[in-house]
Design an enzyme around this catalytic site. Structure first.
Site, PDB file in Angstrom:
ATOM      1  N   CYS A   7       0.695  -1.048  -0.128  1.00 45.03           N
ATOM      2  CA  CYS A   7       0.038   0.205  -0.072  1.00 45.03           C
ATOM      3  C   CYS A   7       0.953   1.398   0.007  1.00 45.03           C
ATOM      4  CB  CYS A   7      -0.937   0.152   1.202  1.00 45.03           C
ATOM      5  SG  CYS A   7      -2.487  -1.214   1.172  1.00 45.03           S
ATOM      6  N   ASP A  30      10.328  -6.477  -8.626  1.00 41.22           N
ATOM      7  CA  ASP A  30      10.501  -7.134  -7.380  1.00 41.22           C
ATOM      8  C   ASP A  30      12.022  -6.623  -7.118  1.00 41.22           C
ATOM      9  OD1 ASP A  30       9.389  -9.811  -5.689  1.00 41.22           O
ATOM     10  OD2 ASP A  30      11.523  -9.114  -5.672  1.00 41.22           O
ATOM     11  N   HIS A  46      -6.627  -2.892  -1.174  1.00 39.96           N
ATOM     12  CA  HIS A  46      -5.684  -3.989  -0.334  1.00 39.96           C
ATOM     13  C   HIS A  46      -6.657  -5.158  -0.046  1.00 39.96           C
ATOM     14  CE1 HIS A  46      -2.988  -5.460   2.922  1.00 39.96           C
ATOM     15  NE2 HIS A  46      -3.939  -5.826   3.357  1.00 39.96           N
ATOM     16  N   ASN A  86       1.690 -16.572  -4.124  1.00 40.84           N
ATOM     17  CA  ASN A  86       1.786 -17.513  -2.988  1.00 40.84           C
ATOM     18  C   ASN A  86       0.684 -16.861  -2.046  1.00 40.84           C
ATOM     19  OD1 ASN A  86       4.348 -18.842  -3.799  1.00 40.84           O
ATOM     20  ND2 ASN A  86       5.350 -16.865  -3.464  1.00 40.84           N
ATOM     21  N   GLY A  92       4.897 -19.411   1.078  1.00 44.76           N
ATOM     22  CA  GLY A  92       6.136 -18.691   0.981  1.00 44.76           C
ATOM     23  C   GLY A  92       5.582 -17.033   0.901  1.00 44.76           C
ATOM     24  N   HIS A  97      -0.354  -8.280   1.117  1.00 44.56           N
ATOM     25  CA  HIS A  97      -1.255  -7.743   0.076  1.00 44.56           C
ATOM     26  C   HIS A  97      -1.247  -8.402  -1.212  1.00 44.56           C
ATOM     27  CE1 HIS A  97      -2.250  -3.567  -1.683  1.00 44.56           C
ATOM     28  NE2 HIS A  97      -2.277  -4.549  -2.696  1.00 44.56           N
ATOM     29  N   HIS A  99      -0.451 -10.219  -4.408  1.00 42.23           N
ATOM     30  CA  HIS A  99       0.418 -10.098  -5.547  1.00 42.23           C
ATOM     31  C   HIS A  99       0.700 -11.139  -6.388  1.00 42.23           C
ATOM     32  CE1 HIS A  99       2.810 -11.214  -2.095  1.00 42.23           C
ATOM     33  NE2 HIS A  99       3.730 -11.784  -2.728  1.00 42.23           N
ATOM     34  N   HIS A 101       3.413 -12.628  -8.903  1.00 44.75           N
ATOM     35  CA  HIS A 101       4.985 -12.676  -9.545  1.00 44.75           C
ATOM     36  C   HIS A 101       4.826 -12.936 -10.928  1.00 44.75           C
ATOM     37  CE1 HIS A 101       6.970 -13.072  -5.528  1.00 44.75           C
ATOM     38  NE2 HIS A 101       5.673 -13.696  -5.156  1.00 44.75           N
TER      39      HIS A 101
END
Ligand code: 5GP
Ligand code: ZN
Length: 113
Positions: A7, A30, A46, A86, A92, A97, A99, A101
């Site tokens: 956030c 990242d 969120h 994840n 992991g 929040h 996400h 990858h």
């Protein structure tokens, strides 16, 4: 969410390398990449994790996948790429929040560990 680092990234309170942004979604590099391309796509709203997706908030998740598809085409990820979310500590997840990858640029092992 006051203490959520993603956030804070969305609000610009923590710096990040932006790849894409619209009114619903933010995509950035990242900080500790595990592939030549390692981006994180997050909703500006969120949501803590994947098992909190429901009929009230799933439209933004669909939109994230539209954005990922658009980026994959723009970045010409024809050799393949992977999208991972994840969910929970055992899987992991370290930032709570949600996400996604986006990993590309090298052969990716499967199954993941
Ligand atoms: P998770 O472990 O929850 O699946 O993924 C969290 C990801 O967020 C990790 O890959 C980690 O490197 C990345 N990350 C954590 N803090 C920051 C930060 O402050 N900035 C950026 N750009 N990435 C972060
Ligand atoms: Zn957050």
């Amino acid at each position: 969410m006051e203490d959520c680092i993603f956030c804070k990234i969305i609000k610009g309170e923590i710096p990040s390398k932006k790849i894409y942004e619209d009114e619903l979604v933010y995509v950035f590099e990242d900080i500790a990449p595990t592939a030549p391309i390692h981006y994180l796509a997050i909703p500006k709203q969120h949501i803590s994790k994947l098992d909190e997706i429901n009929e009230d908030n799933s439209a933004v998740i669909a939109h994230i996948y539209e954005v990922i598809s658009k980026l994959a085409n723009e970045l010409n990820l024809k050799d393949g790429f992977r999208v991972v979310s994840n969910c929970g500590e055992q899987a992991g997840q370290s930032v709570f929040h949600i996400h996604f990858h986006i990993l590309a640029g090298r052969p990716l092992q499967w199954p993941a560990g």
